[in-house]
Design an enzyme around this catalytic site. Sequence first.
Site, PDB file in Angstrom:
ATOM      1  N   ALA A  83     -10.897 -43.250-117.220  1.00 25.52           N
ATOM      2  CA  ALA A  83     -10.974 -43.931-115.931  1.00 25.52           C
ATOM      3  C   ALA A  83      -9.598 -44.339-115.422  1.00 25.52           C
ATOM      4  O   ALA A  83      -9.194 -43.983-114.302  1.00 25.52           O
ATOM      5  CB  ALA A  83     -11.888 -45.151-116.051  1.00 25.52           C
TER       6      ALA A  83
ATOM      7  N   ARG B  91     -17.038 -43.330-112.920  1.00 27.78           N
ATOM      8  CA  ARG B  91     -15.792 -44.054-112.690  1.00 27.78           C
ATOM      9  C   ARG B  91     -14.529 -43.218-112.870  1.00 27.78           C
ATOM     10  O   ARG B  91     -13.439 -43.691-112.570  1.00 27.78           O
ATOM     11  CB  ARG B  91     -15.725 -45.263-113.649  1.00 27.78           C
ATOM     12  CG  ARG B  91     -15.622 -44.866-115.100  1.00 27.78           C
ATOM     13  CD  ARG B  91     -15.970 -45.983-116.060  1.00 27.78           C
ATOM     14  NE  ARG B  91     -15.860 -45.554-117.455  1.00 27.78           N
ATOM     15  CZ  ARG B  91     -16.761 -44.818-118.081  1.00 27.78           C
ATOM     16  NH1 ARG B  91     -17.854 -44.413-117.448  1.00 27.78           N
ATOM     17  NH2 ARG B  91     -16.595 -44.476-119.338  1.00 27.78           N
TER      18      ARG B  91
ATOM     19  N   LYS C 136     -10.670 -33.303-120.996  1.00 30.02           N
ATOM     20  CA  LYS C 136     -10.263 -34.109-119.845  1.00 30.02           C
ATOM     21  C   LYS C 136      -8.857 -33.761-119.368  1.00 30.02           C
ATOM     22  O   LYS C 136      -8.593 -33.702-118.167  1.00 30.02           O
ATOM     23  CB  LYS C 136     -10.351 -35.594-120.191  1.00 30.02           C
ATOM     24  CG  LYS C 136     -11.773 -36.106-120.314  1.00 30.02           C
ATOM     25  CD  LYS C 136     -11.795 -37.607-120.579  1.00 30.02           C
ATOM     26  CE  LYS C 136     -13.208 -38.115-120.709  1.00 30.02           C
ATOM     27  NZ  LYS C 136     -13.274 -39.568-120.976  1.00 30.02           N
TER      28      LYS C 136
ATOM     29  N   ASN D 232      -8.116 -48.195-127.093  1.00 32.28           N
ATOM     30  CA  ASN D 232      -8.050 -48.901-128.371  1.00 32.28           C
ATOM     31  C   ASN D 232      -6.648 -49.452-128.589  1.00 32.28           C
ATOM     32  O   ASN D 232      -5.653 -48.917-128.089  1.00 32.28           O
ATOM     33  CB  ASN D 232      -8.454 -47.979-129.522  1.00 32.28           C
ATOM     34  CG  ASN D 232      -7.463 -46.850-129.731  1.00 32.28           C
ATOM     35  OD1 ASN D 232      -6.509 -46.991-130.500  1.00 32.28           O
ATOM     36  ND2 ASN D 232      -7.657 -45.726-129.051  1.00 32.28           N
TER      37      ASN D 232
ATOM     38  N   GLU E 156      -4.959 -49.733-131.416  1.00 34.11           N
ATOM     39  CA  GLU E 156      -4.115 -48.993-132.349  1.00 34.11           C
ATOM     40  C   GLU E 156      -3.147 -48.093-131.587  1.00 34.11           C
ATOM     41  O   GLU E 156      -1.939 -48.076-131.847  1.00 34.11           O
ATOM     42  CB  GLU E 156      -4.966 -48.155-133.300  1.00 34.11           C
ATOM     43  CG  GLU E 156      -4.137 -47.325-134.270  1.00 34.11           C
ATOM     44  CD  GLU E 156      -4.977 -46.419-135.134  1.00 34.11           C
ATOM     45  OE1 GLU E 156      -4.397 -45.530-135.771  1.00 34.11           O
ATOM     46  OE2 GLU E 156      -6.211 -46.598-135.177  1.00 34.11           O
TER      47      GLU E 156
ATOM     48  N   CYS F 105       4.158 -59.125-129.131  1.00 30.53           N
ATOM     49  CA  CYS F 105       4.400 -60.550-128.845  1.00 30.53           C
ATOM     50  C   CYS F 105       3.180 -61.179-128.182  1.00 30.53           C
ATOM     51  O   CYS F 105       2.746 -62.279-128.555  1.00 30.53           O
ATOM     52  CB  CYS F 105       5.592 -60.710-127.912  1.00 30.53           C
ATOM     53  SG  CYS F 105       7.201 -60.220-128.560  1.00 30.53           S
TER      54      CYS F 105
ATOM     55  N   CYS G  86     -16.208 -50.283-123.153  1.00 26.48           N
ATOM     56  CA  CYS G  86     -17.151 -49.868-122.120  1.00 26.48           C
ATOM     57  C   CYS G  86     -18.464 -49.422-122.736  1.00 26.48           C
ATOM     58  O   CYS G  86     -19.516 -49.489-122.098  1.00 26.48           O
ATOM     59  CB  CYS G  86     -16.555 -48.725-121.299  1.00 26.48           C
ATOM     60  SG  CYS G  86     -15.059 -49.172-120.404  1.00 26.48           S
TER      61      CYS G  86
END
Length: 339
Positions: free
Chosen positions: A34, A66, A81, A126, A128, A169, A181
Amino acid sequence: MSERYSRQTLFAPIGKEGQEKIRGKHVLIIGAGALGSGSAEMLTRAGVGQVTIVDRDYVEESNLQRQQLYTEQDVELKLPKAAAAQKRLREINSDVRIHSVIGDANPEKLAELADGKDLIIDATDNFETRLAINDISQKYKIPWIYGACVGSFGMSFTIIPGKTPCLNCLLKKLPIQGMTCDTVGVISPAVGMVVSHQAAEALKILVEDWDAVRPAFVSFDLWRNQYSSMKVGKAKDASCLSCGEHPTYPFLEAENQTKSTVLCGRDTVQVRPPKPLDIQLDELAKQLGALGYAVKGNPYLLSVEMKDERVVIFKDGRALVHGTKDMTAAKTLYNRILG
């Protein structure tokens, strides 16, 4: 100067000089969902010289609500994608060089792609990957723009190496949650709002109007009519291992990455986070049950029936993804559920 960009060059902070700068820049977008598809379209229409898009997933029907670059035909063809985005963006503006990378945005790939880039835009799902982007940004001195949305809520922050706090930070100061989502849903206006914040910041950076770059962390909830802009300059930590005085870039190291292993003799992948979590299984069960998944559990784990897989999630964040030996697919499914 092409008539194509006449309305953009009439905007005084950009002008013809700024447009030439935009044309000479190369933007790296991590994620073609999105946020990534929206940012990629805005920057392609703005005439950025080159855009590189990285994504490991393919187009699904649930994306169409979306993710603005994709069509029903892309779903039928199960196009990656990144490839579908490249095709559509080239149709929108043939002057822009669009590069697609179909694969995982791991630290090794990010380091490879960082060379020659002027800006990185976060469109991932995510933390990570975001923390790896953050360390790459600091190591190679490339600005990046954080963005996230879930439900009707969104947030964005622009990170300039050497000037602003980094994401590492901020995570020590701000309650940034790991909802996804796939667990609480998302509405497209929230996506559009985050994309607008990210793309506006991107244009400021591309024309090198550094004084205009927003110094605040922005968050909003469109459904509850809430908007917040928080100055976070004091969050910058001299001891931060990502951006401090003696950086080690910890999130580029293997031990700080999610591990996945195919279990011997079984059609199952084990996925475990870099550090143990404390999953609230009851709350997660409610969220997944509301989405129509068949969920069973006990005080120690949840078993979630998906379309073709079954995912067993333990309180410490470890998961067993049954029904696949594809570690990338298992990690993608894991991130959809746990963020």
